[in-house]
Design a protein around this motif. Structure first.
Motif, short mmCIF file in Angstrom:
data_model
loop_
_atom_site.label_atom_id
_atom_site.label_comp_id
_atom_site.label_asym_id
_atom_site.label_seq_id
_atom_site.Cartn_x
_atom_site.Cartn_y
_atom_site.Cartn_z
N TYR A 20 0.84 -1.21 0.00
CA TYR A 20 0.00 0.00 0.00
C TYR A 20 0.87 1.26 0.00
O TYR A 20 0.56 2.25 -0.68
N SER A 21 1.98 1.21 0.73
CA SER A 21 2.84 2.39 0.83
C SER A 21 3.42 2.79 -0.52
O SER A 21 3.77 3.95 -0.74
N THR A 45 8.72 3.16 4.55
CA THR A 45 7.94 2.12 5.22
C THR A 45 8.78 0.86 5.42
O THR A 45 8.75 0.24 6.49
N LYS A 58 -7.20 4.70 6.09
CA LYS A 58 -6.99 3.80 4.94
C LYS A 58 -6.20 2.57 5.35
O LYS A 58 -6.48 1.45 4.89
N THR A 94 1.77 3.00 -3.23
CA THR A 94 0.79 3.87 -3.88
C THR A 94 0.90 5.31 -3.37
O THR A 94 0.37 6.23 -3.99
N GLU A 95 1.56 5.48 -2.21
CA GLU A 95 1.72 6.81 -1.62
C GLU A 95 3.17 7.29 -1.73
O GLU A 95 3.53 8.29 -1.09
N ASP A 96 3.96 6.57 -2.50
CA ASP A 96 5.38 6.92 -2.69
C ASP A 96 6.14 6.96 -1.36
O ASP A 96 7.01 7.82 -1.14
N LEU A 97 5.81 6.01 -0.48
CA LEU A 97 6.47 5.95 0.83
C LEU A 97 7.04 4.56 1.09
O LEU A 97 7.23 4.17 2.24
N LEU A 149 1.46 7.62 6.45
CA LEU A 149 0.34 7.01 5.76
C LEU A 149 -0.97 7.36 6.45
O LEU A 149 -1.00 7.64 7.65
N ASN A 150 -2.05 7.31 5.69
CA ASN A 150 -3.36 7.67 6.21
C ASN A 150 -3.88 6.60 7.17
O ASN A 150 -3.98 5.42 6.81
#
Length: 235
Positions: free
Chosen positions: A107-108, A117, A151, A110-113, A147-148
């Motif tokens: 998932y990270s 992470t 979510k 998708t957030e460029d993290l 991260l959110n």
């Protein structure tokens, strides 16, 4: 140029290898043109999370070794970690399945993290003795890297990204990867294990030359680096 890295969050040599690769990349003249992609690899997909079990006792039983041997092995890997600035706390480790951590890592992306992470998860498992299969722990780590929260909570309550994790592992099998860390540079050059920084530096140079010349070559390393295999053996 892409560098794909298969690793498991439970693998000590994956963290050591990450540091050695990063050291080589930091001095690479074309580092701004390198994309690092983290690939999932579970050393034991069927491992049962057992936070109440003493890690040393578990290791002794699992490897069929006595306490002195187990502690000697812990000391060896901890010394290797200290050489690259890491501070392992192996004896305080938690026996935890890594699937949920791998799903969070996916998932990270998708957030460029992803890199942040990955680093946080490895640190939690190998230095801080946290349970990387505990939803509350993973949620705290996720928030820590930016991260959110909502979510991530929804993700952990579902099976989202499990398919993607399994596809990474299928790809690894198709490539003949049986141990981690394993580095693939430009889809052509394979580097197995936590190799010395100099080996990674040489590999980056050769892969880059091939990438820019658009020629196929084969990179081989005389000696395998430290790694963990699918049977959980780390050497």
């Amino acid at each position: 140029m892409k560098v794909s890295i298969w690793s498991d969050i439970r693998c000590p040599f994956c963290y050591i290898g990450k540091r050695k690769f990063e050291a080589a990349l930091a001095n690479f003249p074309h580092k701004d043109k390198i994309t690092v992609e983290w690939k999932s690899f579970e050393l034991d997909p069927y491992l049962e999370t057992q936070p109440e079990v003493d890690y040393t006792e578990y290791f002794m039983e699992n490897k069929n070794v006595d306490r002195d041997t187990a502690l000697g092995m812990f000391d060896r890997v901890s010394k290797m970690a200290s050489e690259v600035g890491l501070h392992f706390n192996v004896e305080q480790g938690v026996i935890a399945n890594s699937l949920n951590a791998h799903r969070l890592l996916y998932y990270s992306k998708t957030e460029d993290l992803a890199d942040k992470t990955k680093e946080t998860l490895l640190k939690a498992q190998l230095e801080q003795g946290k349970n990387i299969d505990d939803a509350s722990v993973l949620l705290d780590l996720a928030v820590q890297v930016g991260l959110n929260k909502e979510k991530v909570a929804a993700l952990l309550a579902s099976d989202e990204y499990t398919y993607e994790v399994r596809q990474d592992e299928l790809e690894a099998r198709n490539l003949g990867i049986s141990g981690v860390p394993f580095f693939v540079l430009d889809h052509k050059f394979g580097i197995s294990g936590a190799q010395p920084t100099e080996v990674f530096a040489e590999a980056l140079e050769k892969a880059w030359k091939n990438y820019t010349n658009e020629k196929l070559t084969l990179l081989t390393v005389d000696k395998a680096g430290e790694s963990c295999d699918v049977d959980g053996n780390c050497n």
